[in-house]
Design a protein around this motif. Sequence first.
Motif, mmCIF file in Angstrom:
data_model
loop_
_atom_site.group_PDB
_atom_site.id
_atom_site.type_symbol
_atom_site.label_atom_id
_atom_site.label_comp_id
_atom_site.label_asym_id
_atom_site.label_seq_id
_atom_site.Cartn_x
_atom_site.Cartn_y
_atom_site.Cartn_z
ATOM 1 N N SER A 24 -2.484 -27.989 -24.467
ATOM 2 C CA SER A 24 -2.195 -28.395 -25.845
ATOM 3 C C SER A 24 -2.021 -27.145 -26.698
ATOM 4 O O SER A 24 -2.462 -26.063 -26.326
ATOM 5 N N PRO A 25 -1.341 -27.295 -27.843
ATOM 6 C CA PRO A 25 -1.071 -26.112 -28.669
ATOM 7 C C PRO A 25 -2.351 -25.356 -29.039
ATOM 8 O O PRO A 25 -3.360 -25.949 -29.380
ATOM 9 N N ILE A 26 -2.263 -24.036 -28.944
ATOM 10 C CA ILE A 26 -3.397 -23.177 -29.291
ATOM 11 C C ILE A 26 -2.986 -22.346 -30.507
ATOM 12 O O ILE A 26 -1.909 -21.746 -30.492
ATOM 13 N N PRO A 27 -3.815 -22.313 -31.548
ATOM 14 C CA PRO A 27 -3.432 -21.491 -32.705
ATOM 15 C C PRO A 27 -3.479 -19.999 -32.373
ATOM 16 O O PRO A 27 -4.376 -19.555 -31.642
ATOM 17 N N LEU A 28 -2.498 -19.266 -32.881
ATOM 18 C CA LEU A 28 -2.484 -17.816 -32.691
ATOM 19 C C LEU A 28 -3.191 -17.188 -33.886
ATOM 20 O O LEU A 28 -2.870 -17.510 -35.018
ATOM 21 N N PRO A 29 -4.144 -16.266 -33.647
ATOM 22 C CA PRO A 29 -4.819 -15.632 -34.789
ATOM 23 C C PRO A 29 -3.816 -14.945 -35.713
ATOM 24 O O PRO A 29 -2.812 -14.393 -35.257
ATOM 25 N N ASN A 30 -4.079 -15.034 -37.009
ATOM 26 C CA ASN A 30 -3.209 -14.446 -38.026
ATOM 27 C C ASN A 30 -3.304 -12.919 -37.998
ATOM 28 O O ASN A 30 -4.370 -12.360 -38.153
ATOM 29 N N THR A 31 -2.178 -12.241 -37.761
ATOM 30 C CA THR A 31 -2.136 -10.777 -37.808
ATOM 31 C C THR A 31 -0.893 -10.349 -38.586
ATOM 32 O O THR A 31 0.027 -11.145 -38.747
ATOM 33 N N PRO A 32 -0.865 -9.090 -39.044
ATOM 34 C CA PRO A 32 0.315 -8.639 -39.799
ATOM 35 C C PRO A 32 1.620 -8.771 -39.005
ATOM 36 O O PRO A 32 2.674 -8.984 -39.588
ATOM 37 N N HIS A 33 1.551 -8.667 -37.682
ATOM 38 C CA HIS A 33 2.778 -8.740 -36.888
ATOM 39 C C HIS A 33 3.294 -10.159 -36.668
ATOM 40 O O HIS A 33 4.442 -10.364 -36.312
ATOM 41 N N PHE A 34 2.426 -11.130 -36.869
ATOM 42 C CA PHE A 34 2.849 -12.504 -36.614
ATOM 43 C C PHE A 34 2.702 -13.436 -37.818
ATOM 44 O O PHE A 34 3.477 -14.361 -37.966
ATOM 45 N N GLY A 35 1.716 -13.201 -38.648
ATOM 46 C CA GLY A 35 1.516 -14.077 -39.795
ATOM 47 C C GLY A 35 0.785 -15.348 -39.418
ATOM 48 O O GLY A 35 0.434 -15.551 -38.250
ATOM 49 N N PRO A 36 0.556 -16.230 -40.408
ATOM 50 C CA PRO A 36 -0.263 -17.420 -40.168
ATOM 51 C C PRO A 36 0.551 -18.597 -39.603
ATOM 52 O O PRO A 36 1.768 -18.515 -39.481
ATOM 53 N N ASN A 37 -0.156 -19.661 -39.295
ATOM 54 C CA ASN A 37 0.440 -20.959 -38.908
ATOM 55 C C ASN A 37 1.280 -20.914 -37.637
ATOM 56 O O ASN A 37 2.319 -21.556 -37.540
ATOM 57 N N LEU A 38 0.850 -20.144 -36.649
ATOM 58 C CA LEU A 38 1.601 -20.118 -35.389
ATOM 59 C C LEU A 38 0.798 -20.789 -34.286
ATOM 60 O O LEU A 38 -0.420 -20.660 -34.210
ATOM 61 N N LEU A 39 1.527 -21.510 -33.441
ATOM 62 C CA LEU A 39 0.889 -22.197 -32.317
ATOM 63 C C LEU A 39 1.527 -21.733 -31.012
ATOM 64 O O LEU A 39 2.720 -21.459 -30.957
ATOM 65 N N LEU A 40 0.702 -21.666 -29.965
ATOM 66 C CA LEU A 40 1.185 -21.335 -28.623
ATOM 67 C C LEU A 40 1.249 -22.623 -27.818
ATOM 68 O O LEU A 40 0.295 -23.395 -27.778
ATOM 69 N N ILE A 41 2.395 -22.852 -27.200
ATOM 70 C CA ILE A 41 2.592 -24.082 -26.423
ATOM 71 C C ILE A 41 3.069 -23.704 -25.025
ATOM 72 O O ILE A 41 3.766 -22.695 -24.837
#
Length: 345
Positions: A24-41
Amino acid sequence: MATFSIPTFTIPILLIYLSLKPISPIPLPNTPHFGPNLLLIGDAHAINSPSSVQLTDPKSSPSSGLLIRSKPIKFRTSTKPLSFSTDFTFSISPQNGDGLAFIIVPADFSPKFSRERFGLSRENRFFAVKFDTSVNGNVGDRNGNHVGVDVGSLHSVKVSNVSAINLVLNSGIKLHSWVDYDSSSKRLEVRLCEFGNPRPYDPLLAHGIDLGEMWRGEKVLVGLSSSSGNSMQRTNVYSWKFKLRSIPNWLHSQPVNPQAFSSEHDQEKMVDQKKLCALRLFSRLIFATGCGLLAAFAVLFLWTLFANGSSQVAVIPVKCSTNSGDFRYEKIKLVLEDSLDGVKN
Ligand SMILES: *[C@@H]1O[C@H](CO)[C@@H](O)[C@H](O)[C@H]1NC(C)=O
């Protein structure tokens, strides 16, 4: 306004589905290189949490993974059409997998994510910019090193040969790409260069497309997707920025990419704006002065009218009164004196 409700009868189905779903989707920790609200699927996972995201897993071929922004967007709202600018850095290892794709999919896409073809084999409504490293005759690929625009089918509507700019997508070298969509000119531009180089002035691929017409007011998600095909290809993403730009309907000539304009141009624009400001200030000043003068004239006019009126009032009883001679005389005298004063001055 944005309310989301699940009908009660679907909850048990959803629970069964989620328990069966392997990842199931896993949230990616917020970092300057990626930013918030990202999910890994799928097979997507953070490496050195999370200095990079590896989308495919060479240990489980065929493998596919998706990095997706969980916040849905709408290309058409009642007021403003939507434009976007996105850029990402990535590397693709030398095997002949599918490569990487920037995708736009319906908001309910993630359960449909599959193992094949950028995870899109079970979805027929999508928009993709693919960085394709395989020659797939079925979908008209001409070489294993191209960028293509796909709309609802992996048969590209437009392709560009990456070899022509002396780059190899699956060389393992870190690359940087920019994808810009402008809703007023309905134009998509894709740029690509080696990581560390400045953003190229000329796009590698430009394509006219109306994403507002394609998606209308539907909620959609954007993502970076990869699939390894039958190879052990590894695709890594090191950074990803995504920016929305809402342009008011009345403004038509917005540049596709404001950053492409040099700082010189910006300064020119600023100077122009300063001139415009000064001009506006000046015209306002003239207007205010005009208003003041007009008001002064009006006051003067009223004052003289009132002043004349009062002397007329003084005269009227003179005309009306027939007797009381002394009083009448004095009145006349007063008016005469008044008018004599006026003559003297
Ligand atoms: C791509 O560009 C390279 C280098 O310019 C050229 O050799 C090759 O034939 C091109 N391939 C296609 C399919 O156009």
